[in-house]
Design an enzyme around this catalytic site. Structure first.
Site, mmCIF file in Angstrom:
data_model
loop_
_atom_site.group_PDB
_atom_site.id
_atom_site.type_symbol
_atom_site.label_atom_id
_atom_site.label_comp_id
_atom_site.label_asym_id
_atom_site.label_seq_id
_atom_site.Cartn_x
_atom_site.Cartn_y
_atom_site.Cartn_z
ATOM 1 C CG ASP A 100 23.525 -44.270 -31.936
ATOM 2 O OD1 ASP A 100 23.676 -44.561 -33.129
ATOM 3 O OD2 ASP A 100 22.703 -44.844 -31.182
ATOM 4 C CG HIS A 159 23.165 -43.116 -40.337
ATOM 5 N ND1 HIS A 159 22.071 -43.594 -41.030
ATOM 6 C CD2 HIS A 159 23.549 -44.129 -39.518
ATOM 7 C CE1 HIS A 159 21.805 -44.831 -40.650
ATOM 8 N NE2 HIS A 159 22.700 -45.185 -39.730
ATOM 9 C CB ILE A 160 29.298 -41.267 -41.226
ATOM 10 C CG1 ILE A 160 29.177 -41.079 -42.743
ATOM 11 C CG2 ILE A 160 30.656 -41.883 -40.860
ATOM 12 C CD1 ILE A 160 30.214 -40.131 -43.338
HETATM 13 P P1 AMP Z 1 21.967 -48.029 -38.613
HETATM 14 O O1 AMP Z 1 21.877 -49.456 -38.188
HETATM 15 O O2 AMP Z 1 23.311 -47.724 -39.244
HETATM 16 O O3 AMP Z 1 20.809 -47.576 -39.465
HETATM 17 O O4 AMP Z 1 21.978 -47.210 -37.277
HETATM 18 C C1 AMP Z 1 20.942 -46.385 -36.846
HETATM 19 C C2 AMP Z 1 21.395 -45.777 -35.553
HETATM 20 O O5 AMP Z 1 20.490 -44.744 -35.222
HETATM 21 C C3 AMP Z 1 21.438 -46.754 -34.374
HETATM 22 O O6 AMP Z 1 22.758 -46.790 -33.842
HETATM 23 C C4 AMP Z 1 20.426 -46.152 -33.384
HETATM 24 O O7 AMP Z 1 20.828 -46.292 -32.037
HETATM 25 C C5 AMP Z 1 20.396 -44.695 -33.825
HETATM 26 N N1 AMP Z 1 19.167 -43.976 -33.480
HETATM 27 C C6 AMP Z 1 17.888 -44.384 -33.664
HETATM 28 N N2 AMP Z 1 17.020 -43.443 -33.276
HETATM 29 C C7 AMP Z 1 17.772 -42.398 -32.823
HETATM 30 C C8 AMP Z 1 17.449 -41.131 -32.266
HETATM 31 N N3 AMP Z 1 16.192 -40.694 -32.104
HETATM 32 N N4 AMP Z 1 18.479 -40.314 -31.908
HETATM 33 C C9 AMP Z 1 19.742 -40.714 -32.057
HETATM 34 N N5 AMP Z 1 20.112 -41.903 -32.588
HETATM 35 C C10 AMP Z 1 19.138 -42.744 -32.959
#
Ligand code: AMP
Length: 112
Positions: free
Chosen positions: A30, A99-100
């Site tokens: 992440d 995503h998990i």
């Molecule tokens: P969610 O709230 O479950 O949709 O979490 C989305 C997650 O994606 C968050 O923890 C972000 O920090 C992560 N995220 C967003 N953009 C990226 C990226 N380019 N690479 C890796 N993680 C990301």
């Protein structure tokens, strides 16, 4: 071309810190870690959220769940780990590609 961020990561159009990959899933760090270890496991198939998972996805979902302990162990999480799946706006989902979250280490947030 897909506008989905995680589809772009899967396609290699946006870089990620890759941990594991097979024909069905990609696992990467992440970008904004909430714990010592904070990975995201994403299916290569674009599924918006748990709400959109169908029975045809049963083998994929089983594959993802069974992979998690192996990946956690490889990350050195011998005492266990936490998984989170945010679903929909009300569930705090920001990226609308299933995503998990896999979290572990000494600084686990919430749900003590
Ligand atoms: P969610 O709230 O479950 O949709 O979490 C989305 C997650 O994606 C968050 O923890 C972000 O920090 C992560 N995220 C967003 N953009 C990226 C990226 N380019 N690479 C890796 N993680 C990301």
């Amino acid at each position: 071309m897909s506008e989905c961020l995680f589809c772009k990561i899967i396609a290699g159009e946006i870089p990620s810190d890759k941990i594991y990959e097979d024909e069905q899933v990609l696992v990467f760090n992440d970008i904004n870690p909430k714990a010592d270890v904070h990975l995201l496991m994403v299916p290569k198939k674009h599924i918006v959220s748990l709400n959109e998972v169908g029975t045809e996805d049963d083998p994929l979902m089983a594959h993802m769940l069974r992979l998690l302990p192996e990946i956690a162990k490889n990350q050195g999480l011998k005492d266990g780990f936490r998984t989170i799946i945010n679903t929909g706006q009300g569930g705090g989902q920001i990226i609308f590609h299933l995503h998990i979250h896999l979290l572990g280490g000494s600084k686990l947030p919430g749900f003590d």
